[in-house]
Write an enzyme that holds these catalytic residues in place. Structure first.
Site, short mmCIF file in Angstrom:
data_model
loop_
_atom_site.label_atom_id
_atom_site.label_comp_id
_atom_site.label_asym_id
_atom_site.label_seq_id
_atom_site.Cartn_x
_atom_site.Cartn_y
_atom_site.Cartn_z
N ASN A 45 -44.70 -30.28 51.06
CA ASN A 45 -44.40 -29.16 50.17
C ASN A 45 -43.92 -29.71 48.82
O ASN A 45 -42.98 -30.50 48.77
CB ASN A 45 -43.34 -28.27 50.82
CG ASN A 45 -43.13 -26.98 50.07
OD1 ASN A 45 -42.78 -26.99 48.90
ND2 ASN A 45 -43.30 -25.87 50.75
N HIS A 56 -47.65 -25.64 49.07
CA HIS A 56 -47.05 -25.80 50.40
C HIS A 56 -47.55 -27.10 51.03
O HIS A 56 -48.56 -27.67 50.58
CB HIS A 56 -47.41 -24.61 51.28
CG HIS A 56 -46.71 -23.35 50.90
ND1 HIS A 56 -46.55 -22.29 51.77
CD2 HIS A 56 -46.09 -22.97 49.75
CE1 HIS A 56 -45.87 -21.33 51.18
NE2 HIS A 56 -45.60 -21.70 49.94
N GLU A 58 -49.11 -27.65 53.81
CA GLU A 58 -50.46 -27.54 54.34
C GLU A 58 -51.50 -27.51 53.22
O GLU A 58 -52.54 -28.17 53.32
CB GLU A 58 -50.59 -26.26 55.20
CG GLU A 58 -49.66 -26.23 56.39
CD GLU A 58 -48.31 -25.55 56.12
OE1 GLU A 58 -47.69 -25.10 57.09
OE2 GLU A 58 -47.90 -25.46 54.94
N SER A 81 -44.23 -23.45 61.46
CA SER A 81 -45.20 -22.39 61.67
C SER A 81 -45.77 -21.95 60.31
O SER A 81 -45.00 -21.64 59.40
CB SER A 81 -44.53 -21.22 62.39
OG SER A 81 -45.43 -20.18 62.62
N CYS A 83 -47.15 -20.14 57.06
CA CYS A 83 -47.01 -18.84 56.39
C CYS A 83 -48.38 -18.16 56.31
O CYS A 83 -49.40 -18.77 56.61
CB CYS A 83 -46.43 -19.05 55.00
SG CYS A 83 -47.62 -19.74 53.83
N CYS A 86 -50.99 -20.24 54.26
CA CYS A 86 -51.48 -21.45 54.92
C CYS A 86 -52.28 -21.12 56.17
O CYS A 86 -53.30 -21.77 56.44
CB CYS A 86 -50.31 -22.36 55.22
SG CYS A 86 -49.50 -22.96 53.70
N ASP A 146 -38.44 -19.71 48.48
CA ASP A 146 -39.73 -20.16 48.97
C ASP A 146 -40.44 -19.08 49.80
O ASP A 146 -41.63 -18.89 49.67
CB ASP A 146 -39.58 -21.42 49.80
CG ASP A 146 -40.91 -22.06 50.14
OD1 ASP A 146 -41.67 -22.34 49.19
OD2 ASP A 146 -41.20 -22.26 51.32
#
Length: 149
Positions: A45, A56, A58, A81, A83, A86, A146
């Site tokens: 991130n 982010h 990912e 996990s 968002c 992503c 965030d």
């Protein structure tokens, strides 16, 4: 994918998350790997560092992977996990599997992954939990920024 390999890949994603935290950002990291465990890309991130709300872990990792035609054979490994942004990207690209470090701190849009027939596996990794708990304790305002709170 065997258990030892899943944990080894998560260790690499967690190392990326640690880099993000050391840089003053959000401690979320990711790697993309083949079924045999070859890491194709990594990222963490950079939202704080870049001033970009889409940076982010990912998405940074996916950007580093570049143009590909084999997304459906790859595993996205993420420390938290994913968002909606992503998870949606993972669905659009059609990853085979998303391996998650933890979902205690944040329950993302995993249902989208499952609806798209993407295999989801959460390791409930203590190191990932610890990183997020530290951030939530030391910088709760950064987390609220965030996630849009």
């Amino acid at each position: 994918m065997e258990k030892a390999l899943r944990h080894a890949l998560m260790a690499q994603a967690r190392a990326e998350a640690q880099l993000g935290w050391q840089e003053g950002g959000i401690p979320i990291g990711a790697v993309i790997a083949t079924e045999s465990g070859e890491v194709i890309a990594r990222g963490h991130n950079l939202r704080v560092q870049n001033g970009d709300p889409t940076s982010h872990g990912e998405t940074q990792c996916i950007r580093h992977a570049g143009r590909r035609r084999d997304w459906g054979e790859l595993t996205l490994v993420t420390t938290l996990s994913p968002c909606p942004m992503c998870a949606g990207t993972a669905v659009l690209l059609g990853f085979k599997r998303v391996l998650i470090g933890e979902r205690r701190s944040f329950q993302g849009a995993e249902s989208w992954l499952l609806e798209a027939d993407i295999e989801v596996d959460c390791l409930d990794d203590p190191g990932c939990v610890q990183l997020m708990q530290r951030m939530l304790s030391e910088k709760p305002d950064l987390w609220l920024e965030d996630i849009g709170g």
